[in-house]
Every structure is written in C-alpha cells, then in structure tokens.
Design an enzyme around this catalytic site. Structure first.
Site, mmCIF file in Angstrom:
data_model
loop_
_atom_site.group_PDB
_atom_site.id
_atom_site.type_symbol
_atom_site.label_atom_id
_atom_site.label_comp_id
_atom_site.label_asym_id
_atom_site.label_seq_id
_atom_site.Cartn_x
_atom_site.Cartn_y
_atom_site.Cartn_z
ATOM 1 N N ASN A 127 0.822 -1.204 0.000
ATOM 2 C CA ASN A 127 0.000 0.000 0.000
ATOM 3 C C ASN A 127 0.858 1.257 0.000
ATOM 4 O OD1 ASN A 127 -2.128 1.777 0.093
ATOM 5 N ND2 ASN A 127 -2.636 1.428 2.240
ATOM 6 N N ASP A 128 1.553 1.522 1.101
ATOM 7 C CA ASP A 128 2.321 2.761 1.209
ATOM 8 C C ASP A 128 3.400 2.878 0.140
ATOM 9 O OD1 ASP A 128 0.818 3.441 3.421
ATOM 10 O OD2 ASP A 128 2.213 2.497 4.819
ATOM 11 N N VAL A 129 3.976 1.733 -0.294
ATOM 12 C CA VAL A 129 5.082 1.785 -1.250
ATOM 13 C C VAL A 129 4.610 2.072 -2.671
ATOM 14 C CG1 VAL A 129 6.487 0.247 0.153
ATOM 15 C CG2 VAL A 129 5.057 -0.721 -1.659
#
Length: 496
Positions: free
Chosen positions: A422-424
């Site tokens: 998600n964040d990456v």
C-alpha cells in the site's frame, strides 16, 4: 584450567595469545566479511550463510582450544582432566542450543521470520548482559583484576557499555517481537514527556558508567542494568509498524555493538571483529532504509521523535467511486498483457500467497507474458522480507528487481499487479507535502496501463494511515479478497 566458550580469559587475560590464535581469529573475521558480502544478494545468500557458519566454527573452536595450557616447547594445547569435564559441559550446552535452533528453523513459518529475528536479537543482548555480570562477579577468571584487587577502570567501562547496550537490545527486541507477532498493538504508544524521560535515562546511564570507573559497588552496575532495560522498552514502544523494518535492522546493529564491547572485556579478538561488522553493517542498513522511507535516522533511533500518534494506521477517509473486479476479469487482462510487474507487500506474507503467486507467474510466462517482480526496500516487516518469501517460493532471482532498477519500466507496463502492498505505491509520497510519507521513494504504478490491487477491503489504508489515490484511478481494478484465495482463483481462471 579453564575452557570458556565466549572468552580466552584465563589464558589471554595476562599475556598475549599465541600467533596461531590471532591467525585463526583473523581467518574467522575474513569469513564473516565474505558472509556479509554473500548476504547482500539473494542469489549468493546461501553461500554467505555457509561462510558465516564456517567463520563461527573457527572462532568457537579456537576459543575452546585456547582455554587449555600448552606445555613448554609444545604447540597443541594439552587439556587436563578438569578441562575435559568443563569442555564436555560446554559442548553439551552447545548441543542443546543447536537442537533448539534446528527445531525452531524447521517449524517456523517464513511469515514469522521478522519476529524470530527480533527474538534472536533479544537473546544476543541478554547474553551480553550475563557475560558482563559474570565478569563483574568473577573478574579474576576474566583477567581484568588490577594489582589493587579491583577491576581495571578500562574494563569497567567496557563491561558497563556492554551491559547497557545488551540490556537495551534485549528489552527493545522483546517489544519488537511482541509488535511483530501481533501480541501487542503495532501503533505507536506515546508516553507524555517521553523525550525528556528518554534523555534523562540515557544521561543517567552515561553518568553511572563514568562513575563505575571510580566505584565498582554492586548498586552502580545494578542501576546501569535496570535503567538500560527501561530505556530499551521506552525507545521501541513509540515506533509504529511502518518503521518496523528499520527497528529490526537497528536492533541488529545494537546486538553487534554489545558483542564488540564484551569482546574488549573478554580480550577476544573474534568477538570484537564480529561485533563491529554486525554493528556497522546494521547501522548502515538502518540508514539506507530510513532514507528509503524518508525517515530521519536519528528520529527513529531516538524512539519515534516527531511521530504523530494519529498517523499510525487508520481507515480510508474518503468515499469515492472505485471499480471492483473478479478473478476472471484479472485473468483475462493478465493473459492479454505483454509486460506484467508484480509488487508484493506484507499482505502477501500474511496470506502466505507467495507460492500461489509464483504459480501464477509461471502460467503467465508459458503464455508468453514477460513477468517481473518489484521489491521496495521497506516492504514487509524486516529488511529483505519480500526477497526471502519469493526465494522460498523458488521465484528466479533474475526476475526480482529493486525499486531503482525497475521504476522506469512502469510507463511501458501493461499490468501492475499489487498484492498486499500500500504505502510503497502511494503517489501521495510524491505530491502531498502534508502526508507523513512525503518524500519516500515509491513505485510509479499510476503510469501502468492497468493496475490490479489485491487487498482484503477498502477500509484499511496501510501502516502510515494514508488513503491511496491509486484505489480510485480509472485504470485500477480492486480485487477484494484474501490474497492467497484471489491468486488461486486467478490461476484457475487462467487455466480455463
């Protein structure tokens, strides 16, 4: 007479060790250097592990031999009957530890590897504390007793630092283990006035260590130990799950410095070399990972300095239109693609979907699709977590690429297949200066013609607690399900 596993204290405490010992320790150090070099790449990691095992065998064997007296004019040690008894006890302890390690390695799941690493770090720290206390309680056996009947001041500093770093490593690793194992909330736990408390505790440890050189009373070393256990706990609880990869590598560094400090106390060159290698490599890795996450290295090691508690996990805050797809839809688009880039994350690890993912990749390759895997430096819960999982599933090494090597290819990519990350892949890291992940290098998945995003539901938004615009893009297809089940269903649909 004394065979001592972690030191050559009695034999080397009052005189320089024989030349062959120094040569053997140097050879062990070279093996450790080659081990680190091998571990820098998945393709050479097995060779690196073997070199590390060889180096440790040389170091331990040399230390054991050094404990026995060498007769006048002789070369090989000649152990006495008492030495043989002590040696048998040591080998028995090594055997018990080997059995425990072997059983653990056989039973542990690859998804549980991060907490296993944290547990190992805690044991290294605890060992340093126990060795430091043993040296304090029996300094004569360790060759650190001065002519005045007191422990040498320099040895007190070495022992104090080793105990302090070891205790910090132990308690910090226990908290990391509990967070990684899900037995404790992964969200940052912010204590009021935590930075003042941390700085005060650290100052007290440094002051007591200095005072220990003048007064070797029991209460001084006991206070150093207790405060160090406390600050290790205080430093890790404010750090959230998003920073756990940095924490694991940072604790690895701490364990190395604890071993190096004990090496000075024990006059053991091998421990000094090994500890310095582990400590420095862990610190460098932590710095690299902080840079990859746009985190301040000093802020992380200071216990989450500047971290906002509200930024630790959360729910998607916007209700925007998004497009849901099925396994059959995904299979059709994947089969028609020419270039597919797969981005795995911790969700893949939780679902243990790596084997199904490799099977999907094999099916696509048989259909003539070019398949590559993109790994972010901080994907998962520890350094190299995704590399380990893909290697376990026998994904070819030449299909796995780091962020800087593959990010330019998303513009020519037909399908970006995101599984549990998600964040990456969040473009807010590039566009939103108010975002907690702003400045963190991420994959340019928004440039792909089609994006497939596997996640359990639309509610979760990852460790950083930031909603992801990729969910709502026109070319994005959300595949909401358990990652392993979804990939298995895609493989079945591809077969038909």
């Amino acid at each position: 007479m004394s065979f001592t596993l972690l030191s050559a204290a009695a034999a080397a405490g009052h005189s320089a060790p024989p030349a062959w010992v120094m040569l053997a320790y140097l050879l062990a150090g070279v093996c450790f250097i080659f081990a680190l070099r091998g571990l820098s790449s998945p393709s050479t990691s097995q060779r690196g592990n073997r070199m590390g095992m060889l180096g440790m065998a040389i170091a331990v064997g040399t230390t054991l031999l050094l404990g026995a007296p060498v007769p006048q004019g002789g070369f090989l040690p000649q152990p006495t009957p008492d030495d043989l008894v002590i040696l048998a006890q040591i080998l028995g302890a090594i055997g018990i530890g080997a059995v425990i390690g072997l059983v653990t390695a056989k039973r542990i799941a690859m998804t549980d590897m991060p907490q296993l690493v944290a547990a190992f770090h805690s044991l290294v720290g605890l060992a340093a504390v126990l060795v430091g206390w043993a040296a304090y309680l029996n300094p004569e056996a360790f060759g650190i007793l001065g002519e005045d009947g007191l422990i040498n001041p320099v040895s007190r500093v070495e022992a104090g630092l080793g105990i302090a770093i070891g205790a910090i490593t132990f308690s910090g690793s226990v908290i990391a283990f509990l967070k990684l194992a899900g037995k404790m909330s992964g969200a940052p736990i912010m204590l009021p006035g935590r930075h003042v408390i941390n700085l005060g505790t650290l100052a007290a440890i440094i002051g007591l260590t200095g005072y220990f050189t003048m007064d070797q009373s029991l209460w001084v070393i006991a206070a150093i130990t207790a405060l160090s256990f406390l600050i290790g706990f205080l430093l890790i609880i404010p750090i959230g799950g998003a920073d756990m990869p940095v924490v694991v590598s940072m604790l690895n560094s701490y364990s190395g410095w604890a071993a190096a400090a004990m090496g000075f106390t024990l006059h053991n060159t091998a421990m000094i070399i090994t500890g310095a290698l582990v400590g420095s490599s862990g610190a460098i890795l932590s710095y690299i990972m902080c840079k990859a996450m746009n985190r301040s290295f000093l802020s992380v090691i200071a216990g989450g300095f500047g971290v906002d508690a509200s930024a630790a996990g959360g729910e998607a805050k916007e209700q925007r239109p998004w497009k849901r797809g099925s396994a059959e839809d995904a299979a059709f688009l994947l089969k028609e693609a020419e270039n597919v880039i797969i981005i795995p994350g911790y969700g893949m690890a939780v679902a243990q979907a790596q084997h199904a993912l490799r099977e999907m990749g094999d099916v696509l390759k048989r259909e003539g699709v070019n398949v590559k895997y993109a790994i972010h430096p901080v994907a998962g819960r520890m350094p190299g977590h995704m590399n380990v999982l893909l290697a376990e599933a026998n994904v070819p090494y030449d299909e796995v690429f780091e962020l800087e090597d593959i990010n330019s290819e998303f513009g020519q990519c037909d399908v970006a297949f995101i599984i549990g990350a998600n964040d990456v892949v969040n473009p807010a890291a590039k566009t939103d200066k108010s975002s907690p992940i702003y400045g963190m290098p991420v994959f340019d998945v928004e440039k792909a013609k089609t994006i497939m995003f596997i996640k359990r539901s639309m509610g979760g938004v990852g460790y950083a607690g930031v909603d992801n615009d990729v969910f709502y893009m026109d070319q994005t297809m959300m595949l909401l399900a358990d990652a392993k089940k979804m990939v298995d269903d895609i493989v079945k649909a591809l077969a038909h």
